[in-house]
Design an enzyme around this catalytic site. Structure first.
Site, PDB file in Angstrom:
ATOM      1  N   ASP A   1      14.441  44.296 -15.515  1.00  0.00           N
ATOM      2  CA  ASP A   1      13.426  45.152 -16.139  1.00  0.00           C
ATOM      3  C   ASP A   1      12.084  44.453 -15.972  1.00  0.00           C
ATOM      4  O   ASP A   1      11.964  43.243 -16.219  1.00  0.00           O
ATOM      5  CB  ASP A   1      13.798  45.287 -17.626  1.00  0.00           C
TER       6      ASP A   1
ATOM      7  N   GLU B   1      11.196  51.395 -15.948  1.00  0.00           N
ATOM      8  CA  GLU B   1      10.934  50.208 -15.109  1.00  0.00           C
ATOM      9  C   GLU B   1      12.164  49.316 -15.060  1.00  0.00           C
ATOM     10  O   GLU B   1      12.091  48.119 -14.850  1.00  0.00           O
ATOM     11  CB  GLU B   1       9.691  49.476 -15.645  1.00  0.00           C
TER      12      GLU B   1
HETATM   13  N1  LIG Z   1       3.872  54.247 -14.096  1.00  0.00           N
HETATM   14  C1  LIG Z   1       5.077  54.509 -14.610  1.00  0.00           C
HETATM   15  N2  LIG Z   1       5.385  54.067 -15.834  1.00  0.00           N
HETATM   16  C2  LIG Z   1       6.602  54.326 -16.343  1.00  0.00           C
HETATM   17  C3  LIG Z   1       7.540  55.090 -15.633  1.00  0.00           C
HETATM   18  N3  LIG Z   1       8.662  55.173 -16.404  1.00  0.00           N
HETATM   19  C4  LIG Z   1       8.437  54.493 -17.542  1.00  0.00           C
HETATM   20  N4  LIG Z   1       7.177  53.971 -17.524  1.00  0.00           N
HETATM   21  C5  LIG Z   1       6.512  53.208 -18.522  1.00  0.00           C
HETATM   22  O1  LIG Z   1       7.098  51.910 -18.646  1.00  0.00           O
HETATM   23  C6  LIG Z   1       6.752  51.398 -19.906  1.00  0.00           C
HETATM   24  C7  LIG Z   1       7.889  50.634 -20.509  1.00  0.00           C
HETATM   25  O2  LIG Z   1       7.414  49.995 -21.693  1.00  0.00           O
HETATM   26  P1  LIG Z   1       8.330  49.201 -22.641  1.00  0.00           P
HETATM   27  O3  LIG Z   1       9.683  49.852 -22.747  1.00  0.00           O
HETATM   28  O4  LIG Z   1       7.590  48.999 -23.888  1.00  0.00           O
HETATM   29  O5  LIG Z   1       8.562  47.867 -21.917  1.00  0.00           O
HETATM   30  P2  LIG Z   1       7.576  46.780 -21.374  1.00  0.00           P
HETATM   31  O6  LIG Z   1       6.167  47.092 -21.686  1.00  0.00           O
HETATM   32  O7  LIG Z   1       7.884  46.565 -19.940  1.00  0.00           O
HETATM   33  O8  LIG Z   1       7.974  45.496 -22.212  1.00  0.00           O
HETATM   34  P3  LIG Z   1       9.200  44.599 -21.997  1.00  0.00           P
HETATM   35  O9  LIG Z   1      10.235  45.408 -21.320  1.00  0.00           O
HETATM   36  O10 LIG Z   1       9.622  44.199 -23.350  1.00  0.00           O
HETATM   37  O11 LIG Z   1       8.758  43.484 -21.164  1.00  0.00           O
HETATM   38  C8  LIG Z   1       6.286  52.575 -20.755  1.00  0.00           C
HETATM   39  O12 LIG Z   1       4.892  52.510 -20.950  1.00  0.00           O
HETATM   40  C9  LIG Z   1       6.619  53.797 -19.895  1.00  0.00           C
HETATM   41  O13 LIG Z   1       5.670  54.844 -20.038  1.00  0.00           O
HETATM   42  C10 LIG Z   1       7.167  55.581 -14.361  1.00  0.00           C
HETATM   43  O14 LIG Z   1       7.896  56.250 -13.672  1.00  0.00           O
HETATM   44  N5  LIG Z   1       5.912  55.259 -13.888  1.00  0.00           N
END
Ligand SMILES: Nc1nc2c(ncn2[C@@H]2O[C@H](COP(=O)(O)OP(=O)(O)OP(=O)(O)O)[C@@H](O)[C@H]2O)c(=O)[nH]1
Length: 439
Positions: A302, A345
């Site tokens: 992740d 992600e």
């Molecule tokens: N650009 C983009 N963002 C995405 C997509 N799918 C999910 N996200 C974003 O990925 C982010 C995931 O955030 P969190 O689950 O808080 O995780 P993180 O910020 O990576 O924090 P940690 O996992 O704890 O390191 C969110 O802001 C989602 O909107 C996508 O297809 N494209």
């Protein structure tokens, strides 16, 4: 997955060909029965026509003999009987020459009590004469005629029979009272038969026989050629329709199915397989590993602080990071491995025939590949990894849950690291996502 698709094509082709074959067999049977009857009727018609022509020829010879020959030769009959003056004799002798050239064509004048013994009716002929006599007695003015088929095999022939009924009183001069009959005739044929005939009496018949073998054989060979050409036409049609079916239906359908399958199993952003396809592959690899007793590991990772990347550089930049992460993973994988975007992600790598140590090494290589080179616009990005080897007892969910727990431990321990999953099963249940059912 390609097998069911091609099996569908084979099944479609099989059904199509079965329907085609059924239509052909029915059409062939229908056309065959109809055409054979048509040809057989034609052959009967030809034979009937030939027998009528022959009968009319015999009548023509008879009347020519009566009108043109007999009057001239009668004076000679007093000294020496000339059978050539007898119409029946003339007709039989003339048409006998015809049978030399056309075997089986026969003309006979058969009588129940003939003057010339060779004209004596056989049992079958006598029966016919009886029938003709009965019919003629019922309709004395009509031209009575009987026809039918007689004999078997090569001797099978169509016959046409007409009664010989005494209608001319001059006949009785030879066949009435034997005392009045020409002595020269009696000298040749004796006095035992052919006398005492009465006016209106049916004393015999003219019978024509035309063989059926040749016209029926001709009809049969025409029939076989026709059927053979029908089969050849069907064969070509069969081939043509199958080629058309392949080109116009099966191939486009297979292409469309492949495309739909791709769309249904691929993540549009990264071009990696999606969660649904990942679980299908995992199930297949687990089955294979179980059969062959090989190892199997999964790497789950992740991206760290991805929300921050989105918030700082915008969603499009976040998308580009996801895309390039996929590109970097691919560079490290074997063709037998399978990388999936699991959601958001989060990524997953399935490593077949890979024990935990090799999987840890691969995860470490991926981690370095992501973290060591900065991404365009956003700079350095890191990811946290959980790695688990399948223990051959747990199901897919239990395996994923162990990798997931290891991933969270990596996050807890400061991110940008790889953690090996504990062998103990995880009590916490992951909420199943789309495509994970039934695994
Ligand atoms: N650009 C983009 N963002 C995405 C997509 N799918 C999910 N996200 C974003 O990925 C982010 C995931 O955030 P969190 O689950 O808080 O995780 P993180 O910020 O990576 O924090 P940690 O996992 O704890 O390191 C969110 O802001 C989602 O909107 C996508 O297809 N494209």
């Amino acid at each position: 997955m390609s097998h069911p698709r091609s099996a569908r094509g084979v099944l479609l082709r099989l059904k199509f060909n079965l329907v085609l074959l059924a239509i052909f067999v029915l059409s062939l049977a229908g056309a065959g029965v109809y055409y054979y009857r048509f040809l057989e009727q034609g052959a009967f018609g030809d034979v009937r026509h030939d027998s009528q022509v022959m009968m009319e020829t015999a009548l023509a010879i008879r009347s020519y003999t009566t009108d043109q020959i007999k009057p001239h030769l009668d004076p000679l009959n007093a000294d020496r009987f000339l059978p050539q003056t007898v119409p029946a004799f003339a007709a039989v002798e003339t048409l006998r020459r015809l049978s030399g050239r056309y075997p089986g064509f026969e003309y006979r004048e058969a009588a129940l009590d003939p003057t010339n013994p060779r004209d004596r009716a056989t049992t079958w002929e006598a029966g016919l004469i009886e029938q003709l006599a009965t019919a003629q007695a019922k309709a004395p003015r009509d031209e009575v005629e009987l026809s039918g088929v007689h004999g078997t095999g090569v001797a099978r022939a169509m016959y046409v029979a007409r009664p010989i009924t005494i209608s001319d009183p001059s006949c009785l001069s030879c066949h009435g009272d034997p005392a009045l009959a020409p002595p020269s005739m009696q000298k040749v044929y004796g006095r035992n038969g052919g006398y005492g005939w009465q006016m209106g009496q049916t004393i015999g018949m003219q019978i024509v026989k035309v063989p059926m073998l040749y016209p029926l054989e001709k009809a049969r060979s025409t029939f076989y050629s026709f059927m053979l050409s029908l089969v050849a036409v069907f064969g070509l049609m069969f081939l043509g329709l199958n080629l058309a079916l392949s080109a116009m239906v099966i191939e486009p359908m297979a292409r469309l199915n492949r495309r739909l399958e791709e769309l249904a199993t691929t993540d549009f952003l990264t071009d990696l397989v999606n969660r649904r396809r990942f679980f299908e592959r995992l199930a297949a690899e687990m089955a294979d590993a179980r059969v062959h007793g090989t190892s199997l590991s999964v790497v789950m990772f992740d991206l760290d602080f991805f929300k921050r990347i989105n918030d700082t550089f915008g969603h499009d930049s976040g998308d580009r990071v996801l895309k390039h992460t996929a590109v970097r993973i691919r560079e490290l994988l074997r063709s037998s491995d399978c990388a999936a975007r699991f959601g958001g992600e989060e990524f997953m790598i399935l490593l077949r025939e890979t024990p935990i140590d090799a999987a840890m090494a691969l995860a470490e290589a991926v981690r370095a590949k992501i973290a060591d080179a900065p991404f365009e616009v956003v700079g350095t990005v890191s990811a946290s990894f959980g790695v688990a080897e399948w223990n051959h007892d747990e199901d897919a969910h239990a395996l994923i849950n162990r990798a997931d727990r290891a991933l969270y431990q990596a996050k807890d321990r400061g991110r940008n690291r790889v953690v090996r999953a504990s062998d103990a099963p995880v009590q916490r249940v992951l909420v199943p996502m789309e495509g994970s059912e039934g695994i």
